[in-house]
Design a protein around this motif. Structure first.
Motif: not given
Length: 314
Positions: A287-309
């Motif tokens: 569960a800790a692995r999933d939480a870390v993956r979600h947290s870091l991945g969410s920030n990366s995907r948000a950055t990628l979306a803003r970079a795309k815009a």
């Protein structure tokens, strides 16, 4: 250098792990960013497993520094000798030796020697070098011990994952967005504060406050090595308590038809003690692995979306 010009210092540590396992970490510089906190990036640039040239980027005194070294590796003796081939100011010369000594009880002792000189033998520069050697040597040895002694649990503590976005437009525009991190607080909703220092172009040191998906704010310190238009490699040197290590990169590749493929990769080592100390710790390591993956991945995907815009609007 003459003997009277050189400062020599030795550090050592006992490790409850086999000598061969410890030597593997010492000899393979590609592992250093994962195990040694100051090291942002390390790679072999020439040579083989007995005589090689390497380049290292590492954090020291609040900045990212880089140097090249020649290393001679003796697997039978479990010894690695090194000498910087292109020292950077204030270092005039730097070299030394790693030696892993078997103790006969399945454990070993690691000895790390350094010799160095300051440019112009300047006393203040010599003091800065001495402080960096002391700090980094103690850190490297303690983390080497930790890495070797936890080898049996490494698979369940290590996460390596990535998120990818294909973005219309030139790679240069996307790279500019990722490179100009000083503007992230006004461009990225999860970045609360960011202080960036870049004394050498492409070598960045930054302190950042980031908001996690649960609303909590964490302060991290990172070193970044930027290759224009192609890649930004980073290493967090101050981490949230749930992590022992966090390395990452932004990789830009031509995807054809005027688009660029951007990959945000993370390599993370969990800290079980830090996880257990949370006010509401996850129910399991999975569960800790999933939480870390979600947290870091969410920030990366948000950055990628803003970079795309950002890229598509230019």
């Amino acid at each position: 250098m003459t003997e009277t010009d050189v400062t020599r210092v030795t550090h050592r540590i006992d490790v409850a792990a086999p000598a061969d396992a410890v030597y593997r970490i010492v000899s393979d510089v590609s592992l250093w960013p994962l195990y040694f906190p100051p090291t942002v990036r390390a790679e072999r640039t020439a040579g083989d497993d007995s005589d090689e040239r390497i380049r290292i980027w590492a954090v020291a005194h609040g900045e990212v520094r880089t140097w090249e070294s020649r290393r001679r590796l003796d697997r039978a003796a479990r010894e690695v000798r090194f000498e910087q081939t292109r020292p950077s100011d204030p270092v005039a010369a730097m070299g030394g030796r790693w030696e892993v000594r078997e103790r006969g009880d399945g454990d070993c002792t690691v000895v790390l020697d350094h010799h160095y000189r300051a440019v112009g033998d300047d006393p203040s520069a010599l003091a800065r070098i001495a402080d960096a050697v002391e700090t980094n040597s103690v850190s490297e040895l303690s983390h080497l011990r930790l890495a070797a002694e936890r080898a049996g649990s490494e698979d369940e503590l290590l996460l390596d994952f990535s998120d990818t976005e294909v973005i219309p437009g030139p790679a240069a525009d996307v790279y500019d967005f990722l490179y100009d991190a000083a503007k992230w607080p006004e461009r990225l909703p999860h970045v609360v504060r960011l202080d960036l220092r870049e004394n050498v172009t492409g070598l960045q040191y930054m302190e950042m406050d980031t908001r996690a998906p649960d609303g909590s704010v964490h302060t991290t310190v990172s070193g970044r090595v930027c290759t224009p238009g192609r890649r930004i490699v980073y290493k967090q040197t101050r981490l949230p308590p749930v992590l022992r290590a966090h390395n990452g990169e932004w990789l830009l590749e031509d995807a054809g038809d005027g688009t660029v493929r951007v990959t945000a990769r993370h390599q993370v080592v969990l800290n079980p003690e830090g996880i257990a100390a949370l006010p509401e710790p996850p129910a399991s390591l999975g569960a800790a692995r999933d939480a870390v993956r979600h947290s870091l991945g969410s920030n990366s995907r948000a950055t990628l979306a803003r970079a795309k815009a950002f890229a598509t609007a230019r």
